[in-house]
Design a protein around this motif. Structure first.
Motif, PDB file in Angstrom:
ATOM      1  N   GLY A   2       0.798  -1.216   0.000  1.00  0.00           N
ATOM      2  CA  GLY A   2       0.000   0.000   0.000  1.00  0.00           C
ATOM      3  C   GLY A   2       0.831   1.267   0.000  1.00  0.00           C
ATOM      4  O   GLY A   2       0.413   2.297   0.523  1.00  0.00           O
ATOM      5  N   LEU A   3       2.015   1.213  -0.612  1.00  0.00           N
ATOM      6  CA  LEU A   3       2.915   2.367  -0.652  1.00  0.00           C
ATOM      7  C   LEU A   3       3.026   2.970  -2.052  1.00  0.00           C
ATOM      8  O   LEU A   3       4.070   3.485  -2.437  1.00  0.00           O
ATOM      9  N   GLY A   4       1.942   2.915  -2.794  1.00  0.00           N
ATOM     10  CA  GLY A   4       1.950   3.438  -4.160  1.00  0.00           C
ATOM     11  C   GLY A   4       2.238   4.919  -4.261  1.00  0.00           C
ATOM     12  O   GLY A   4       2.704   5.390  -5.295  1.00  0.00           O
ATOM     13  N   THR A   5       2.012   5.669  -3.193  1.00  0.00           N
ATOM     14  CA  THR A   5       2.239   7.123  -3.251  1.00  0.00           C
ATOM     15  C   THR A   5       3.709   7.481  -3.413  1.00  0.00           C
ATOM     16  O   THR A   5       4.020   8.582  -3.856  1.00  0.00           O
ATOM     17  N   ILE A   6       4.614   6.554  -3.076  1.00  0.00           N
ATOM     18  CA  ILE A   6       6.042   6.851  -3.237  1.00  0.00           C
ATOM     19  C   ILE A   6       6.676   6.024  -4.354  1.00  0.00           C
ATOM     20  O   ILE A   6       7.895   5.981  -4.478  1.00  0.00           O
ATOM     21  N   GLU A   7       5.832   5.401  -5.170  1.00  0.00           N
ATOM     22  CA  GLU A   7       6.362   4.514  -6.206  1.00  0.00           C
ATOM     23  C   GLU A   7       7.350   5.214  -7.139  1.00  0.00           C
ATOM     24  O   GLU A   7       8.439   4.694  -7.386  1.00  0.00           O
ATOM     25  N   ASP A   8       6.987   6.366  -7.672  1.00  0.00           N
ATOM     26  CA  ASP A   8       7.867   7.038  -8.633  1.00  0.00           C
ATOM     27  C   ASP A   8       9.238   7.335  -8.033  1.00  0.00           C
ATOM     28  O   ASP A   8      10.276   7.016  -8.627  1.00  0.00           O
ATOM     29  N   ASP A   9       9.248   7.934  -6.843  1.00  0.00           N
ATOM     30  CA  ASP A   9      10.518   8.268  -6.201  1.00  0.00           C
ATOM     31  C   ASP A   9      11.309   7.008  -5.860  1.00  0.00           C
ATOM     32  O   ASP A   9      12.520   6.950  -6.072  1.00  0.00           O
ATOM     33  N   ALA A  10      10.625   5.995  -5.334  1.00  0.00           N
ATOM     34  CA  ALA A  10      11.306   4.759  -4.944  1.00  0.00           C
ATOM     35  C   ALA A  10      11.935   4.068  -6.151  1.00  0.00           C
ATOM     36  O   ALA A  10      13.057   3.556  -6.067  1.00  0.00           O
ATOM     37  N   LEU A  11      11.245   4.066  -7.279  1.00  0.00           N
ATOM     38  CA  LEU A  11      11.785   3.420  -8.479  1.00  0.00           C
ATOM     39  C   LEU A  11      13.008   4.163  -9.010  1.00  0.00           C
ATOM     40  O   LEU A  11      13.974   3.536  -9.456  1.00  0.00           O
ATOM     41  N   VAL A  12      12.998   5.481  -8.939  1.00  0.00           N
ATOM     42  CA  VAL A  12      14.172   6.255  -9.365  1.00  0.00           C
ATOM     43  C   VAL A  12      15.355   5.973  -8.437  1.00  0.00           C
ATOM     44  O   VAL A  12      16.477   5.737  -8.896  1.00  0.00           O
ATOM     45  N   VAL A  13      15.107   5.973  -7.130  1.00  0.00           N
ATOM     46  CA  VAL A  13      16.178   5.712  -6.165  1.00  0.00           C
ATOM     47  C   VAL A  13      16.765   4.324  -6.399  1.00  0.00           C
ATOM     48  O   VAL A  13      17.989   4.160  -6.490  1.00  0.00           O
ATOM     49  N   LEU A  14      15.921   3.319  -6.511  1.00  0.00           N
ATOM     50  CA  LEU A  14      16.409   1.961  -6.753  1.00  0.00           C
ATOM     51  C   LEU A  14      17.194   1.896  -8.063  1.00  0.00           C
ATOM     52  O   LEU A  14      18.263   1.285  -8.122  1.00  0.00           O
ATOM     53  N   SER A  15      16.692   2.520  -9.110  1.00  0.00           N
ATOM     54  CA  SER A  15      17.382   2.514 -10.405  1.00  0.00           C
ATOM     55  C   SER A  15      18.778   3.108 -10.290  1.00  0.00           C
ATOM     56  O   SER A  15      19.742   2.554 -10.840  1.00  0.00           O
ATOM     57  N   GLU A  16      18.897   4.224  -9.597  1.00  0.00           N
ATOM     58  CA  GLU A  16      20.204   4.867  -9.438  1.00  0.00           C
ATOM     59  C   GLU A  16      21.169   3.981  -8.650  1.00  0.00           C
ATOM     60  O   GLU A  16      22.323   3.813  -9.043  1.00  0.00           O
TER      61      GLU A  16
END
Length: 143
Positions: free
Chosen positions: A42-56
């Motif tokens: 249920g943490l979809g609100t931070i999905e965009d930021d989390a995916l960028v952080v993980l990618s980096e």
């Protein structure tokens, strides 16, 4: 080098842990794994930021942790009001924040902007390091 994760996913407590070969294709696979976990938690609100952080963090490990025969380990878990992401590799070289005007290598600056906190620590029980980030799920999470 294979683009498939080397070991099946392990759900540890409420978190997820996986080991990957150093293939660039695994950056996208790790993002997919995180996206699924965020939906489950249920943490979809931070999905965009989390995916960028993980990618980096994953990209840095793929590009710079060139230790033959070693894997990259990702861990993510919900913590309180947010998400903990960790990427471990076997290189002892710690990443450094570069100047704002540097020609490249600005990924950690992006991680710092998107995360509430981030840092580097020695790997527990192994060689190398873990680069981690904590993201808050609240709208003011980056403050």
């Amino acid at each position: 080098m294979s683009s498939v994760a080397l070991l099946p996913r392990k759900d540890v407590g409420a978190g997820r842990v996986r080991q990957w070969s150093r293939s660039p294709a695994n950056v996208g696979l790790a993002r997919r794994e995180l996206r699924e976990a965020l939906a489950d938690w249920g943490l979809g609100t931070i999905e965009d930021d989390a995916l960028v952080v993980l990618s980096e963090l994953m990209t840095n490990a793929v590009l710079h942790a060139k230790v033959p025969g070693r894997v990259i380990k990702t861990s993510f878990r919900p913590v309180g009001c947010g998400l903990w992401i960790s990427v471990e590799d076997a290189s002892a070289v710690r990443p450094q924040l570069r100047a704002e005007d540097a020609a490249g290598g600005r990924g950690l600056r992006l991680v710092a902007r998107l995360s509430y906190r981030w840092g580097v620590r020695e790997r527990v029980g192994g060689v190398g390091k873990a680069v981690w980030a904590f993201l808050k799920a609240s709208p003011e999470g980056r403050s």
